[in-house]
Design an enzyme around this catalytic site. Sequence first.
Site, mmCIF file in Angstrom:
data_model
loop_
_atom_site.group_PDB
_atom_site.id
_atom_site.type_symbol
_atom_site.label_atom_id
_atom_site.label_comp_id
_atom_site.label_asym_id
_atom_site.label_seq_id
_atom_site.Cartn_x
_atom_site.Cartn_y
_atom_site.Cartn_z
ATOM 1 N N HIS A 84 0.825 -1.210 0.000
ATOM 2 C CA HIS A 84 0.000 0.000 0.000
ATOM 3 C C HIS A 84 0.860 1.260 0.000
ATOM 4 O O HIS A 84 0.436 2.306 -0.468
ATOM 5 C CB HIS A 84 -0.911 0.041 1.232
ATOM 6 C CG HIS A 84 -1.846 -1.115 1.338
ATOM 7 N ND1 HIS A 84 -2.758 -1.436 0.355
ATOM 8 C CD2 HIS A 84 -2.017 -2.044 2.313
ATOM 9 C CE1 HIS A 84 -3.449 -2.495 0.725
ATOM 10 N NE2 HIS A 84 -3.023 -2.895 1.908
ATOM 11 N N HIS A 109 5.532 7.447 6.141
ATOM 12 C CA HIS A 109 5.271 6.764 4.869
ATOM 13 C C HIS A 109 4.815 7.792 3.842
ATOM 14 O O HIS A 109 4.657 8.972 4.174
ATOM 15 C CB HIS A 109 4.223 5.658 5.072
ATOM 16 C CG HIS A 109 2.909 6.199 5.542
ATOM 17 N ND1 HIS A 109 2.565 6.274 6.866
ATOM 18 C CD2 HIS A 109 1.869 6.741 4.855
ATOM 19 C CE1 HIS A 109 1.370 6.820 6.971
ATOM 20 N NE2 HIS A 109 0.930 7.121 5.766
ATOM 21 N N HIS A 111 2.581 8.996 0.141
ATOM 22 C CA HIS A 111 1.449 8.877 -0.791
ATOM 23 C C HIS A 111 1.794 9.619 -2.082
ATOM 24 O O HIS A 111 2.274 10.746 -2.045
ATOM 25 C CB HIS A 111 0.180 9.468 -0.174
ATOM 26 C CG HIS A 111 -0.269 8.747 1.056
ATOM 27 N ND1 HIS A 111 -1.133 7.671 1.017
ATOM 28 C CD2 HIS A 111 0.056 8.923 2.361
ATOM 29 C CE1 HIS A 111 -1.340 7.225 2.252
ATOM 30 N NE2 HIS A 111 -0.631 7.966 3.086
ATOM 31 N N HIS A 128 3.638 11.317 5.502
ATOM 32 C CA HIS A 128 2.862 11.282 6.742
ATOM 33 C C HIS A 128 3.733 10.766 7.876
ATOM 34 O O HIS A 128 4.201 9.621 7.821
ATOM 35 C CB HIS A 128 1.637 10.364 6.590
ATOM 36 C CG HIS A 128 0.563 10.938 5.740
ATOM 37 N ND1 HIS A 128 -0.466 10.184 5.204
ATOM 38 C CD2 HIS A 128 0.340 12.219 5.344
ATOM 39 C CE1 HIS A 128 -1.268 10.985 4.503
ATOM 40 N NE2 HIS A 128 -0.806 12.209 4.577
ATOM 41 N N THR A 194 -6.219 7.499 6.665
ATOM 42 C CA THR A 194 -6.677 7.545 5.265
ATOM 43 C C THR A 194 -6.706 6.153 4.634
ATOM 44 O O THR A 194 -6.927 6.027 3.441
ATOM 45 C CB THR A 194 -5.776 8.460 4.411
ATOM 46 O OG1 THR A 194 -4.456 7.896 4.352
ATOM 47 C CG2 THR A 194 -5.728 9.866 4.971
ATOM 48 N N THR A 195 -6.460 5.140 5.440
ATOM 49 C CA THR A 195 -6.567 3.750 4.980
ATOM 50 C C THR A 195 -7.471 3.001 5.943
ATOM 51 O O THR A 195 -7.618 3.396 7.112
ATOM 52 C CB THR A 195 -5.183 3.069 4.964
ATOM 53 O OG1 THR A 195 -4.602 3.145 6.265
ATOM 54 C CG2 THR A 195 -4.248 3.741 3.956
HETATM 55 ZN ZN LIG Z 1 -0.698 8.112 5.113
#
Ligand SMILES: [Zn+2]
Length: 243
Positions: A84, A109, A111, A128, A194-195
């Site tokens: 992801h 991590h 995005h 993030h 957000t996941t």
């Molecule tokens: Zn994130």
Amino acid sequence: MKTITPSLATLLFCTSALAITPGTQWGYSGEKGPENWATLTPEFNTCAGENQSPVNLQGFVEAELKPLTVDYKAGASEVANNGHTVQVAYKPGSSLTLDGETFQLIQFHFHMPSENHIKGQSYPLEGHLVHADENGKLAVVAVMFKEGQQNAVLADLWNTPPTGGTKQPVAQQVNIRNMLPADLDYYRFNGSLTTPPCSEGVRWLVLKQPIVASSAQIQALTEAVGHANNRPLQPVNARIILQ
Ligand SMILES: [Zn+2]
């Protein structure tokens, strides 16, 4: 022993390196995509909540936001690609002080492209930094990247980011403070992961000043994940965004 509350436990479980676990699968497109997260399993119902992230940050309410107080030490330990995102685990001992509480930096991590937008603008990359307090309450510091010169901290973290399902040690010692802008002015709102499971009650602090990474660095991260990994914008609803 501190009790790890479900929100933190879930976060660690879902995002820890190589957690190829029998949890409900989700993705960024098709039947398992963001439009369907809330109904994939009852545990993801919060994905249809009223206080979801990401959002388009605009219509700011002026507030006397305190300067962001961070105490980050060199602590990036291991880089993992969990399918992801590309995620960097952080050793204990680095913290953010917010609302009189201490939040430990756990991991950061990426995005691609950005999840949050600022005044309608998307960025090619968003980092993030995920923090948790001793009760498992979360605070995320988000930083936007523009395309520009090579980012020295990303270059220290890896030559090539790990591919799906693999992990690697960081290439060189990294203090994440060195990746952030000198000016830590921020927007603040109340949001969610957000996941999935999209848990709410997350304190979001989005830095106003973007930083830079080269197009090759952004491309390498995108290729490592293999697809865009930004959840679509969510309605702001009754929330206010402070600046
Ligand atoms: Zn994130």
